[in-house]
Design an enzyme around this catalytic site. Sequence first.
Site, short mmCIF file in Angstrom:
data_model
loop_
_atom_site.label_atom_id
_atom_site.label_comp_id
_atom_site.label_asym_id
_atom_site.label_seq_id
_atom_site.Cartn_x
_atom_site.Cartn_y
_atom_site.Cartn_z
N THR A 188 35.70 7.21 9.46
CA THR A 188 34.26 7.41 9.73
C THR A 188 33.71 8.60 8.95
O THR A 188 32.56 8.58 8.52
CB THR A 188 33.97 7.61 11.24
OG1 THR A 188 34.71 8.72 11.72
CG2 THR A 188 34.31 6.38 12.05
N ALA A 241 40.36 2.99 12.71
CA ALA A 241 39.07 3.12 12.03
C ALA A 241 38.50 4.54 12.09
O ALA A 241 37.75 4.95 11.21
CB ALA A 241 38.08 2.13 12.63
N CYS A 288 47.25 -21.69 -0.08
CA CYS A 288 48.46 -21.46 -0.88
C CYS A 288 48.86 -20.00 -0.94
O CYS A 288 49.91 -19.66 -1.51
CB CYS A 288 48.27 -22.01 -2.29
SG CYS A 288 47.10 -21.04 -3.29
N CYS A 301 43.77 -16.99 -0.48
CA CYS A 301 43.60 -18.40 -0.13
C CYS A 301 44.51 -18.70 1.06
O CYS A 301 45.70 -18.41 1.02
CB CYS A 301 43.98 -19.28 -1.31
SG CYS A 301 44.15 -21.01 -0.86
N CYS A 338 44.81 -24.17 -5.72
CA CYS A 338 45.15 -25.34 -4.90
C CYS A 338 43.92 -26.13 -4.44
O CYS A 338 44.07 -27.16 -3.78
CB CYS A 338 45.97 -24.92 -3.69
SG CYS A 338 45.01 -24.11 -2.40
N SER A 364 42.22 5.88 16.72
CA SER A 364 42.25 4.50 17.21
C SER A 364 41.97 4.50 18.70
O SER A 364 42.49 5.34 19.43
CB SER A 364 43.62 3.86 16.95
OG SER A 364 43.67 2.59 17.57
N SER A 365 41.17 3.53 19.14
CA SER A 365 40.92 3.41 20.58
C SER A 365 42.16 2.83 21.28
O SER A 365 42.21 2.82 22.50
CB SER A 365 39.70 2.52 20.82
OG SER A 365 39.89 1.26 20.20
N ILE A 409 38.77 14.33 13.44
CA ILE A 409 40.04 14.15 12.75
C ILE A 409 40.19 15.05 11.52
O ILE A 409 41.20 15.75 11.37
CB ILE A 409 40.22 12.67 12.35
CG1 ILE A 409 40.36 11.84 13.61
CG2 ILE A 409 41.43 12.48 11.43
CD1 ILE A 409 40.11 10.36 13.43
N HIS A 464 46.57 -4.99 9.59
CA HIS A 464 45.45 -5.93 9.64
C HIS A 464 44.95 -6.32 8.26
O HIS A 464 43.80 -6.74 8.10
CB HIS A 464 44.32 -5.35 10.50
CG HIS A 464 44.71 -5.18 11.93
ND1 HIS A 464 44.06 -4.33 12.80
CD2 HIS A 464 45.70 -5.75 12.66
CE1 HIS A 464 44.64 -4.39 14.00
NE2 HIS A 464 45.64 -5.23 13.94
#
Length: 254
Positions: free
Chosen positions: A32, A28, A136, A133, A161, A200-201, A243, A125
Site C-alpha cells: 500500500t 497486500a 495449455c 492460457c 492451442c 496480511s489480514s 510496515i 497467488h
Amino acid sequence: MAFADQEDVKRLRELIAGAESVVIFTGAGISTESGIPDFRSPGGLWTKYQPIDFRDFMASEEMRRESWRRKFAMDATMNAAEPNRGHRAVAQLVETGKASAVITQNIDGLHQVSGIPDLQVIELHGNATYAKCLGCGARHELAPIKEAFLADETMPICQSCGSEYMKTATISFGQSMPEDQMTRAQRETLACDLFIAIGSSLVVYPAAGFPVMAKQNGAGMVILNREPTDLDTHADLVINGEIGPTLGDAVAVN
Ligand code: NAD
Ligand code: ZN
C-alpha cells in the site's frame, strides 16, 4: 498513520538477531505504501469490486471480459508502483542470508523488483504482470492483449492451442493453489526458526495456514500489521504499526 511502539521494534530486532533462519510472509499491506490498494482496508479493492470467482470466470464470457476490464483499469497504478521501504528491508534480510525465502500472497511482483531472486520468492497467488492460457499453460505477455482489448474489447485467444480461457497468471478464489509453490512454502515454513507475517489480514486460506504451521513446528512467530488479525493470539509478538517505518527501523534500511 500509527507508528509502532519502539519497544516492539526493539524486540523485533532482537528476535531477528537471534534467529538462524527467517521466513517472511507478506500480504497486500506491504504494497500500500507503493500506491497499490489492498483488499480489506477502507477504500480497498474489496469495497469497489466483488472478486470474480474462478467458476464464474470459466462459466461466462462476460465475466472473463469484466476481469480484463478490471485488470486494465488497475494497470496504470500497478505499472507505476515501485518497491517501498518495507520491500527494501525484506530484500536486505534475504541478501544478508538471514531470510531464506519470502512467501507472498501478492501478485504485483514488487519483491522481485526490489532485488530478491525469483528462486527465493514464493508466489502463492500467482502474478498479475503476465497472462497464462488455462488450456495449455502457455505464458503470454500482456502488452498485445492490452492493446487489442482497449481498442474494442477484443478477447485474447491462445496462439498455441486456440483456447479462449486466457487469464492473468493469478490464482482466483475457487481456483486450485499452485502445487509447487505450496510445497516450497511448506518446506520453508517447516525449516525456519522465525516466521514474520507482514501486512496480511490472515483470513485467506490456505495461505493463512503457514504462520500457524510455523508456530506449531516450534518457530517464533511475529505479526506486523496496522490492525489486529485473526491469528494474533498465536503470535509471540504482535506489532500494530506502519510496515515501511517499522521494518525499516528494525532492519536499519532506508
Ligand atoms: P488484505 O487486504 O486482506 O489485508 C491487508 C492488511 O494489511 C490489512 O489488515 C491492513 O490493515 C494492513 N495494511 C495495509 N497497509 C498497511 C501498512 N502500510 N502498514 C501496516 N499494515 C497495513 O490483504 P491480504 O491478506 O494480502 O489478502 C488479500 C488477497 O488479495 C491476497 O490473496 C492477494 O493475492 C490479493 N491482493 C494483492 C495485492 C497486491 O499484489 N499488492 C493487492 C490487493 C489484493
Ligand atoms: Zn493455450
